[in-house]
Design a protein around this motif. Sequence first.
Motif, short mmCIF file in Angstrom:
data_model
loop_
_atom_site.label_atom_id
_atom_site.label_comp_id
_atom_site.label_asym_id
_atom_site.label_seq_id
_atom_site.Cartn_x
_atom_site.Cartn_y
_atom_site.Cartn_z
N PRO A 66 3.37 0.25 -9.29
CA PRO A 66 2.14 0.72 -8.65
C PRO A 66 1.06 1.00 -9.69
O PRO A 66 1.37 1.48 -10.80
N VAL A 74 -3.00 6.38 -9.78
CA VAL A 74 -4.29 6.91 -9.34
C VAL A 74 -5.26 6.89 -10.51
O VAL A 74 -5.18 7.72 -11.42
N ASN A 99 0.86 -1.18 0.00
CA ASN A 99 0.00 0.00 0.00
C ASN A 99 0.90 1.23 0.00
O ASN A 99 1.73 1.37 0.89
N GLN A 101 -2.71 3.25 -3.34
CA GLN A 101 -2.48 2.33 -4.46
C GLN A 101 -2.05 0.98 -3.89
O GLN A 101 -0.96 0.84 -3.35
N PRO A 142 -8.53 4.24 -1.57
CA PRO A 142 -8.40 4.18 -3.03
C PRO A 142 -9.18 5.30 -3.69
O PRO A 142 -10.20 5.75 -3.12
N PRO A 143 -8.78 5.78 -4.85
CA PRO A 143 -7.63 5.32 -5.64
C PRO A 143 -6.31 5.95 -5.24
O PRO A 143 -5.28 5.64 -5.83
#
Length: 456
Positions: free
Chosen positions: A340, A343, A188, A318, A314-315
Amino acid sequence: RDLPATMPLVGDAGATFGAGKGDIKAQSFAFNDTHTFGSKWLNEARFGWNSIKFFMTPIGYQTNPAAAVGIPGINLNDATSAMTQLGFQTVRNLGANSNQPLITNQNDFQFFDNVTWLKGKHTVKMGGSVTLRSREILNADTIVGNFGFTNNQTSNCAGLASGCTIQANTGLDVASFLLGYATSKTRNLFDADTYTETRPEYALYVHDDFRVSNRLTLNLGLRWDVFVPWIEQDDRQSNFDESTGTFVLASPNAVIQGVEVGRYLQTYSKKDFAPRLGFAYDVTGDARLVVRGGFGVFWNFTPGGTSSSRAQNPPFLQSTALTTNVGQTTLRVQDGLPPPPGVDPSRPAAGTTRSIFDIYFRDGFARNWNVNVQKQLGANYMIELAYVGSQGRNMLLKGDPNQAPPVVGVTDQNVNRPYAAVSPALRSIGQVQSTGTLDYNGFFVKFQRRFADNFS
């Protein structure tokens, strides 16, 4: 301060809480002006500023150790420049702490004014305050990723995704690690830059100390508070819509569950009124038997810390969440982590998050009341009886609207999560709710001998 970990150079994945370097800088300024206007009026004006800045970095910060040992996709920038986490079942975990680097820069400005008015038997105080809060944050769990190792990949079912039952005492998580086979890969993270959230607080109040007679005094008051939710200066926030199973981004016209919530992504109350009542009564008129009591309502903005930040959803959060079935050996350490996802509001949410809010979340409050009786016995003794009660309502609790129900015979609970059809990779979503309650009742007795003859 510099706190070493039990595993030098790479860290122990949080076993030593706060391992790494931490810098804290606190500053404050206060100004107070008290002015009298004749014999009956007094005004007190105050201004205050508080600032506290945290900057905590993990073991191995800016050394890129994951890249150095051949694990790609981890050390992407300074924020992710420490060692990835290696999690085991039987031995000490390795890697940097989950939520470091941590940046939290908080600034609070408060403006306060109070007027006191003396009128006969009344002492009236009235005033209000405006508090402007802001916080700049960088804080994400498992920002350097986590590779989980179990016995499965070296058990009797090694290499098999189904059709096999793992036998006890087969396989070893360390052996799975040495072969480079992980059971899970997760991460994350946010963009490397911080985000900034702001919110105001407003308060008005009036209070009257009314001396009805030489034997009775009343304390009467009313306070009104408004606690506005946090917003992000560039609208980099989101909240979960339980009616659609998707995350809604902050905007002036944002709608969740059919309710227009705007940039706040929730509704909030403007009716936090708090009455206050107190009294003191001299029953006998000679101060030998006195009864006191009071009742009050007290409101508070309960969400605290970065878990109250909707920018961690989110978004903007990530997430990468890769798992295997049974003894699959498809997740290899040498492959590292994929890039990743970026976004992308249209992408189905994945991973876990802890910062969604019930859109009807309300401020917590307490009702407190007490009755107290004091009786003087003779010249030097006093007995006191008291009852105290308290109720807490709208207390903060955490729930999970995406929790899978218990189903017998299911090997992967994730397929039964309520929103699996919309977002198959979405896991736990910690929801802030105002459904908690608290009750307290207490009674006490006190016997006291006043100081006399060198004894009390």
